[in-house]
Design a protein around this motif. Structure first.
Motif, PDB file in Angstrom:
ATOM      1  N   UNK A   1      -8.226  12.244  12.307  1.00  0.00           N
ATOM      2  CA  UNK A   1      -7.410  12.657  10.921  1.00  0.00           C
ATOM      3  C   UNK A   1      -6.395  13.602  11.449  1.00  0.00           C
ATOM      4  N   UNK A   2      -5.832  13.302  12.876  1.00  0.00           N
ATOM      5  CA  UNK A   2      -4.283  14.023  12.833  1.00  0.00           C
ATOM      6  C   UNK A   2      -3.088  13.173  12.758  1.00  0.00           C
ATOM      7  N   UNK A   3      -3.778  11.836  12.571  1.00  0.00           N
ATOM      8  CA  UNK A   3      -2.602  10.822  12.159  1.00  0.00           C
ATOM      9  C   UNK A   3      -1.891  10.609  10.970  1.00  0.00           C
ATOM     10  N   UNK A   4      -0.001  11.158  11.064  1.00  0.00           N
ATOM     11  CA  UNK A   4      -0.017  10.740  10.456  1.00  0.00           C
ATOM     12  C   UNK A   4       0.019   9.927   9.479  1.00  0.00           C
ATOM     13  N   UNK A   5      -0.089   9.733   7.864  1.00  0.00           N
ATOM     14  CA  UNK A   5      -0.444   8.307   6.971  1.00  0.00           C
ATOM     15  C   UNK A   5       1.085   7.719   6.854  1.00  0.00           C
ATOM     16  N   UNK A   6       0.562   6.672   7.896  1.00  0.00           N
ATOM     17  CA  UNK A   6       1.722   5.776   7.819  1.00  0.00           C
ATOM     18  C   UNK A   6       1.816   4.206   6.425  1.00  0.00           C
ATOM     19  N   UNK A   7       0.814   4.390   5.816  1.00  0.00           N
ATOM     20  CA  UNK A   7       0.041   3.131   4.806  1.00  0.00           C
ATOM     21  C   UNK A   7       1.624   2.720   4.593  1.00  0.00           C
ATOM     22  N   UNK A   8       1.836   3.990   3.808  1.00  0.00           N
ATOM     23  CA  UNK A   8       3.358   3.514   2.582  1.00  0.00           C
ATOM     24  C   UNK A   8       4.231   3.181   3.476  1.00  0.00           C
ATOM     25  N   UNK A   9       4.276   3.249   4.617  1.00  0.00           N
ATOM     26  CA  UNK A   9       5.020   2.428   4.842  1.00  0.00           C
ATOM     27  C   UNK A   9       5.441   1.250   5.813  1.00  0.00           C
TER      28      UNK A   9
END
Length: 290
Positions: free
Chosen positions: A208-216
């Motif tokens: 949950x602390x990971x950045x949301x990188x799916x949009x990259x």
């Protein structure tokens, strides 16, 4: 079929098996050449497998594990020869140890990576993003030298003694820790009544602390048929991988059903390609396979 060369630059032994391993196995089976360049020996890695006893000298163990994983995947392999920096813990974190990879002169390391690039002549490179995938100092160093090597390897004025210039066509960041993937797999298992091990529950909370990188993500390679090879390569790194841990959430069949791809971000390209992609070699011309 056109054949190409792929170079994956990683910080430690085991990184290659947790980030893009199924993609590398697929390309090997399709007749391409794949090489893994491991920058450090993983000397400061802790034993993360709770079923293993402490090891007096982890260095030869990790070399043996890496050789086994490379054999399973079918990749060529080379050590760059630097010393693991370790992951500093504390607030503030302690200083990095003298002589470690993260403190090495960046241009000197770049020269050694350029030598590997000019010798192997990869069409595509895989490396880490500016955050290292996660902020390990060695991963961040790999990012820095990879980006420099992208330019320097093609520059005939840059250390010509390192070999003939070589122009890499594409450079990708590998995104192996996408939060949504772990969440979807956990949900699928919960619907099947499967109780997750405590270590996995703890990891899911951590994500949950990971950045949301799916949009990259620009490129999703369908590699479900190679998940068994990837998992076997991961297990080869027995000191570093908990066989009940997050890398093995669900069996390969469930993973193929829920999330059959590995994810990458096209960071640099010298060829035209249409996004989104499903192939790291997309856009390469037939005359690029020299």
């Amino acid at each position: 079929m056109n054949t190409y060369r792929l170079l994956a630059i990683h910080a430690h032994p085991d990184d290659e098996s947790s980030k893009g391993a199924a993609t590398m196995a697929r390309y090997i089976d399709e007749g391409h050449r794949v090489k893994v360049l491991t920058c450090t020996g993983g000397e400061r890695g802790d034993i993360l497998n709770p079923s293993m006893e402490p090891v007096e000298d982890i260095v030869p163990v990790r070399k043996e594990e890496m050789a086994k994983a490379a054999g399973i995947l079918g990749v060529e392999h080379e050590w760059l020869g630097y010393v693991d920096s370790g992951l500093p813990e504390g607030d503030p974190p302690p200083p990095l140890p003298d002589g470690c990879f993260a403190l090495e002169d960046t241009d000197e390391v770049t020269q050694r990576v350029v030598k590997v690039v000019r010798d192997f002549r990869p069409h595509v490179i895989i490396t880490y993003d500016e955050n290292g995938g996660y902020p390990h100092p060695d991963h961040i160093k790999v990012h820095a030298v990879s980006m420099r090597a992208w330019e320097a390897a093609a520059d005939p004025s840059y250390h010509p003694e390192l070999g003939e210039p070589w122009e890499i066509k594409k450079l990708y960041y590998t995104h192996g820790f996408i939060r949504q993937r772990f969440e979807l797999l956990a949900d699928a298992l919960a619907h099947r009544g499967v109780e997750l091990p405590g270590s996995v529950v703890q990891f899911l909370s951590f994500t949950k602390r990971f950045p949301d990188i799916l949009n990259r993500v620009t490129t999703r390679v369908n590699v479900g048929d190679w998940f068994e090879r990837r998992d076997d390569a991961l297990r080869a790194h027995a000191t570093q991988v908990d066989p009940q841990g997050q890398f093995f959430i669900g069996d390969p069949d469930i993973q193929r059903e829920i999330w059959p791809t590995e994810e990458f971000e096209l960071a640099e390209t010298r060829v035209h390609t249409e996004l989104p992609e499903d192939d790291l070699f997309a856009g390469l011309a037939s005359d690029d396979n020299a």
